[in-house]
Structures are given as C-alpha cells and as structure tokens.
Design a protein around this motif. Structure first.
Motif, short mmCIF file in Angstrom:
data_model
loop_
_atom_site.label_atom_id
_atom_site.label_comp_id
_atom_site.label_asym_id
_atom_site.label_seq_id
_atom_site.Cartn_x
_atom_site.Cartn_y
_atom_site.Cartn_z
N SER A 1 0.86 -1.19 0.00
CA SER A 1 0.00 0.00 0.00
C SER A 1 0.89 1.24 0.00
CB SER A 1 -0.91 0.01 1.24
OG SER A 1 -1.75 1.14 1.25
N ARG A 2 0.55 2.20 -0.86
CA ARG A 2 1.30 3.45 -0.94
C ARG A 2 0.33 4.61 -0.73
NH1 ARG A 2 4.56 2.90 -6.67
NH2 ARG A 2 5.41 0.79 -6.40
N GLN A 3 0.48 5.29 0.37
CA GLN A 3 -0.41 6.41 0.70
C GLN A 3 0.38 7.71 0.69
OE1 GLN A 3 -3.55 5.66 0.75
NE2 GLN A 3 -3.05 3.47 0.64
N MET B 1 -4.30 8.23 6.05
CA MET B 1 -3.34 7.39 5.31
C MET B 1 -3.21 6.01 5.93
SD MET B 1 -0.27 9.75 3.77
CE MET B 1 0.04 10.92 5.08
N ILE B 2 -3.11 5.95 7.25
CA ILE B 2 -2.99 4.65 7.92
C ILE B 2 -4.26 3.84 7.75
CG2 ILE B 2 -2.81 3.53 10.17
CD1 ILE B 2 -0.78 5.60 10.97
N ARG B 3 -5.40 4.49 7.87
CA ARG B 3 -6.67 3.76 7.71
C ARG B 3 -6.79 3.19 6.30
NH1 ARG B 3 -10.36 8.15 11.06
NH2 ARG B 3 -9.86 7.33 13.14
N SER C 1 -7.07 -0.74 5.24
CA SER C 1 -8.13 -1.20 4.35
C SER C 1 -7.56 -1.94 3.15
CB SER C 1 -8.97 0.00 3.88
OG SER C 1 -9.97 -0.40 2.97
N ASP C 2 -6.47 -1.42 2.58
CA ASP C 2 -5.84 -2.07 1.42
C ASP C 2 -5.38 -3.48 1.73
OD1 ASP C 2 -6.19 0.14 -0.19
OD2 ASP C 2 -4.07 0.78 -0.13
N ALA D 1 -5.76 -5.78 10.82
CA ALA D 1 -6.39 -5.07 11.93
C ALA D 1 -5.42 -4.07 12.54
CB ALA D 1 -6.84 -6.06 12.99
N PRO D 2 -5.92 -2.97 13.12
CA PRO D 2 -5.04 -1.98 13.76
C PRO D 2 -4.14 -2.58 14.83
CG PRO D 2 -7.24 -1.06 13.49
CD PRO D 2 -7.33 -2.51 13.11
#
Length: 224
Positions: free
Chosen positions: A137-139, A152-154, A158-159, A163-164
């Motif tokens: 994932s690249r945010q 960005m972390i969320r 999701s990608d 889980a957090p």
C-alpha cells in the motif's frame, strides 16, 4: 499459521535522507518570491506535512496565491534536483534497505508507506531505488489530509485487510506518531531523523535499523 502484520513507513527522515534537496528546493521557492528562506531546523521541523501545510507554517503572512506560487516553485526545483542527483537525491539511511528486504521476505509481514510526498515523488523514489513490489500500500499527500490525520494509515489497513492491533507506524516526527495514535496503531520512532527522538512519545524508539525486529516483536507478538 502466522497472523499477518502490517509495517507502515514514513519516507523522508525515516527510510531516506532527502534534506539536501529539500533545503535547496525551499531556498528556491522563497527566492522566487524575493523572500529569505527559513533556517534548516525550521524547514526540517515541518517535513512530513503536506506542502500546503508546510508553507502555511513557513510563510504564515503570505496570501494564498503567493503560497501557491511558492509550492509550484518548490516542486519544480525539487524535481530538477531529483533528476540531477538520481538515487543520491534521497539516499537510504544505513541499514534501511536491508531492513526492508528482510521484512519483505517474511510471508506474514506486509509493508506500506504513508508519506507527505506527492504520488509522483513517491513513485519516482521507488523507481530510483528499485523498490517496485515491496509495498502493498502506498499512501501519499495527494490523496489524503495532511498528517497527523489518520486517513493514510486507515487506507493502508483497508488495502491490506490487517487489523489496527497488528499494525505499526515507523517515523521520525511527531506527525507520524500522532497519526499512529489517532489511527489506533502502535508506533516506533527513529533516532536519526529530522526531529529529536526524545520528543516523539512513540511506543518504542530505535537508534539503528538492527533494532527494528526486536521492537516489532515486542509490540506485536507473533502468533504462530
């Protein structure tokens, strides 16, 4: 079977040292408007924020149109420096590439990036350092509010479907650590970046990349 975990990296000041070109491009941006650039510490203290947030901090008295011109001048100067310097524009910190390769080889570990860079800037850095395929994932700042907003972390969670409680953010600034806290993920601060490690309030602080595996295991005990 090992449960998946997600390791999210900041870029500038964490994986790579871009300060030479950041400072030079900032000087060019202010010079384009006939202004003196802020000092090194002031400029580096805002690295990690989106460019609009950065220039709002560094040029608070400039009206919006003038700041937009400064952002454009900064981007043009930075792109030119990156083109001229190639991979040396943003060299890895010692041990950073090895740390990425080691984690990428673990089938239970996914990697992501959450950066104040633009999408174009991140893509060019990844190409220059041959990191294609490393990050799941690249945010970037193009698609989200500035750090420390947790968007960005969320999006990275999701990608990847992680889980957090199985994710950690690694960064060199308070923006990174506050973003992690807001997203409900663990945080690791690095001791070589653009803000003093003592003020980061991260869950763990590491002073070299060799300490990363132990810090990750402490924060996210591997389930086998």
């Amino acid at each position: 079977m090992t449960e998946l975990r997600l390791v999210i990296f900041d870029v500038d000041g964490t994986l790579v040292d871009s300060q030479r070109d950041i400072l030079s491009a900032m000087e060019a941006a202010f010079a384009a408007e006939g202004l003196a650039a802020p000092g090194r510490e002031e400029v580096l203290s805002g690295v990690g924020l989106s460019l609009p947030e950065t220039f709002a901090r560094l040029a608070p008295d400039a009206e919006e149109g003038r700041r937009a011109r400064m952002i454009a001048a900064y981007c043009e100067a930075y792109a030119g420096l990156r083109e001229a310097h190639g991979p040396d524009s943003s060299p890895f910190y010692p041990g950073a590439r090895q740390a990425l390769d080691r984690l990428a080889a673990e089938p239970w570990t996914l990697l992501a990036v959450a950066t104040g860079k633009s999408r174009r800037g991140l893509d060019r850095l990844i190409a220059a350092h041959r990191l294609e395929g490393v990050f799941a994932s690249r945010q970037t700042a193009d698609d989200h509010p500035s750090k420390p907003n947790p968007a960005m972390i969320r999006a990275a969670l999701s990608d990847t479907g992680v889980a957090p409680t199985r994710a950690v953010m690694i960064g060199d600034t308070g923006f990174d650590i506050d973003m992690a806290r807001a997203a409900g993920v663990a945080s690791i601060g690095v001791g070589w970046g653009y803000q003093p490690a003592a003020g980061l309030r991260a869950d763990r602080i590491i002073h070299d990349w060799a300490a990363l595996p132990g810090a990750l295991d402490q924060l996210m005990e591997t389930t086998r």
